[in-house]
Design an enzyme around this catalytic site. Structure first.
Site, PDB file in Angstrom:
ATOM      1  N   ASP A  78      77.352  51.487  39.491  1.00  0.00           N
ATOM      2  CA  ASP A  78      77.507  50.797  38.216  1.00  0.00           C
ATOM      3  C   ASP A  78      76.541  51.359  37.176  1.00  0.00           C
ATOM      4  O   ASP A  78      76.899  51.552  36.006  1.00  0.00           O
ATOM      5  CB  ASP A  78      77.333  49.282  38.385  1.00  0.00           C
ATOM      6  CG  ASP A  78      76.131  48.902  39.234  1.00  0.00           C
ATOM      7  OD1 ASP A  78      75.622  49.747  39.988  1.00  0.00           O
ATOM      8  OD2 ASP A  78      75.701  47.735  39.144  1.00  0.00           O
ATOM      9  N   ASP A 135      86.939  60.640  36.304  1.00  0.00           N
ATOM     10  CA  ASP A 135      87.791  60.397  35.140  1.00  0.00           C
ATOM     11  C   ASP A 135      86.952  60.004  33.926  1.00  0.00           C
ATOM     12  O   ASP A 135      87.239  60.410  32.798  1.00  0.00           O
ATOM     13  CB  ASP A 135      88.821  59.307  35.435  1.00  0.00           C
ATOM     14  CG  ASP A 135      90.061  59.856  36.127  1.00  0.00           C
ATOM     15  OD1 ASP A 135      90.034  61.017  36.559  1.00  0.00           O
ATOM     16  OD2 ASP A 135      91.055  59.112  36.246  1.00  0.00           O
ATOM     17  N   TYR A 174      90.283  54.651  50.717  1.00  0.00           N
ATOM     18  CA  TYR A 174      91.639  55.158  50.549  1.00  0.00           C
ATOM     19  C   TYR A 174      92.290  55.493  51.892  1.00  0.00           C
ATOM     20  O   TYR A 174      93.512  55.480  52.016  1.00  0.00           O
ATOM     21  CB  TYR A 174      91.652  56.404  49.665  1.00  0.00           C
ATOM     22  CG  TYR A 174      91.311  56.158  48.214  1.00  0.00           C
ATOM     23  CD1 TYR A 174      91.117  54.872  47.724  1.00  0.00           C
ATOM     24  CD2 TYR A 174      91.177  57.214  47.323  1.00  0.00           C
ATOM     25  CE1 TYR A 174      90.793  54.636  46.392  1.00  0.00           C
ATOM     26  CE2 TYR A 174      90.858  56.998  45.984  1.00  0.00           C
ATOM     27  CZ  TYR A 174      90.666  55.704  45.529  1.00  0.00           C
ATOM     28  OH  TYR A 174      90.354  55.494  44.211  1.00  0.00           O
ATOM     29  N   ASP A 183      86.558  59.012  42.321  1.00  0.00           N
ATOM     30  CA  ASP A 183      87.830  58.926  41.606  1.00  0.00           C
ATOM     31  C   ASP A 183      87.600  58.339  40.219  1.00  0.00           C
ATOM     32  O   ASP A 183      88.088  58.858  39.198  1.00  0.00           O
ATOM     33  CB  ASP A 183      88.799  58.047  42.416  1.00  0.00           C
ATOM     34  CG  ASP A 183      90.233  58.128  41.917  1.00  0.00           C
ATOM     35  OD1 ASP A 183      90.507  58.886  40.965  1.00  0.00           O
ATOM     36  OD2 ASP A 183      91.084  57.430  42.499  1.00  0.00           O
ATOM     37  N   LYS A 206      76.428  52.491  46.470  1.00  0.00           N
ATOM     38  CA  LYS A 206      76.211  51.069  46.184  1.00  0.00           C
ATOM     39  C   LYS A 206      75.425  50.485  47.364  1.00  0.00           C
ATOM     40  O   LYS A 206      75.826  49.515  48.014  1.00  0.00           O
ATOM     41  CB  LYS A 206      77.555  50.357  45.997  1.00  0.00           C
ATOM     42  CG  LYS A 206      77.452  48.941  45.414  1.00  0.00           C
ATOM     43  CD  LYS A 206      76.893  48.881  44.013  1.00  0.00           C
ATOM     44  CE  LYS A 206      76.920  47.450  43.474  1.00  0.00           C
ATOM     45  NZ  LYS A 206      76.166  47.304  42.209  1.00  0.00           N
TER      46      LYS A 206
END
Length: 359
Positions: free
Chosen positions: A224, A252, A143, A248, A192
């Site tokens: 994942d 959620d 970001y 992020d 990851k």
């Protein structure tokens, strides 16, 4: 007489002003019940600031926040500003305020209320015992990395750079380990590392830091797999720490375990006690102005503020007890109501919670 705590109040866009109004009533009730004192001052931020000031983060709002003990934020954004240039997007203001205030971590609790198990899309037996916290790194990663476009043999190409340094990883890891020490002493670090170099540095750094916290059991899990396990075995997680983009997305997902994103509070923290507190949900422009939004996430963000920034644990517990009492009594806003015809509005829910706050 209690010290006066300065709170910068930023209602923002969409349903932000509606849920913030209920949170401010909670502040007043807390003053009456516990004798604490708060001084609030409002500032423009996000889409409304773009419209009125020509920037998502006006300098006067930034100064207001810097001079406060804490910031209470409603929500920002909406389709009205989706096609604006980058510097005139509400999300740019969010990234900017985090950077300017040194807020490098986002704390998002996800707790299942027994009476709301039916509101979740997961089976009640899968949800049983779920009580977790996602600790998301907030000022690094893709970001904040360099972004640009260039011509390629196959047409225009866009590049977003993901970068992390050891200091950024160390400080978020230590905060997560310390939070884990106050809970069940289990920490899942999500990366990851099988693909990304930033994740390999992340894992190496977290492993090294873990030596300073021998009482905390550390688990590494690929992002994942973590997304899958949050749906398969959510109660097995306690504290999850991860980088900006993964956090992020996963926070959620964790929020939806509870039945509604309208239930979840969050705190953005830096090195000291200062923090920015906001509901996890967005500005929900489709229901703005209808008085049907769920104020619970914002009210619980006030409880989080009391606990993490002010140390007002008695008031924080009173707010959380009040929320549970009202929910246990069967009161629901539309987002968590099984029978939508019996749903109550924003103000009614806020008033019920406020009336239930006691020592």
């Amino acid at each position: 007489m209690a010290d006066v705590k300065k709170i910068a109040v930023i209602a923002g866009d969409g349903i932000g002003p509606e849920v913030i109004a209920e949170a401010e009533k909670v502040l007043k009730k807390t003053e009456e019940v516990f004798g604490y004192r708060f001084e609030t001052e409002h500032g423009l931020f996000g889409g409304i600031a773009i419209d009125e000031k020509g920037t998502p983060l006006p300098q006067e709002t930034l100064e207001l926040c810097k001079n406060a003990d804490a910031v209470l934020l409603g929500a920002v954004g909406g389709p009205k500003w989706d096609n604006n240039s980058k510097e005139l997007r509400p999300e740019t203001g969010l990234l900017g305020i985090r950077k300017e205030l040194g807020l490098f971590s986002n704390i998002r609790p996800a707790v299942i209320f027994d009476c709301l198990k039916d509101a979740s899309t997961l089976k009640p037996e899968v949800l049983e015992g779920t009580d977790l916290i996602v600790v998301r790194e907030l000022t690094g990663g893709i970001y904040f990395g360099e972004k640009f476009r260039r011509e390629s043999a196959n047409g225009e190409e866009a590049v977003d750079t993901c970068a992390y340094n050891v200091m950024e990883i160390e400080r978020i890891a230590r905060q997560a380990f310390e939070i884990a020490q106050t809970r069940s002493k289990r920490l899942a670090s999500v990366d990851k590392a099988n693909v990304l170099e930033t994740s390999r540095l992340w894992r190496e750094t977290v492993n090294r830091i873990s030596a300073d916290y021998p009482d905390v059991e550390l688990e590494h899990i690929l992002v994942d797999n973590c997304a899958m396990q949050l749906l398969r075995r959510p109660s097995s997680f306690d504290v999850i720490v991860t980088e900006n983009m993964f956090g992020d997305i996963l926070s959620d997902e964790a929020a939806m375990l509870t039945g509604s994103i309208g239930m979840l509070s969050s705190a953005s923290l830096g090195e000291g006690a200062f923090g920015l507190y906001e509901p996890v949900h967005g500005s929900a422009p489709d229901i703005a102005g209808q008085g049907i939004s769920n104020p619970i996430a914002t009210i619980l963000s006030v409880a989080l503020m009391f606990r993490l920034t002010f140390g007002y644990h008695d008031a924080a517990e009173a707010i959380e007890r009040a929320v549970k009492e009202v929910l246990d009594a069967g009161h629901r806003t539309g987002d968590i109501a099984v029978d939508k015809s019996k749903a109550i509005g924003t103000t009614a829910m806020g008033d019920l919670i406020i009336n239930a706050i006691r020592k």
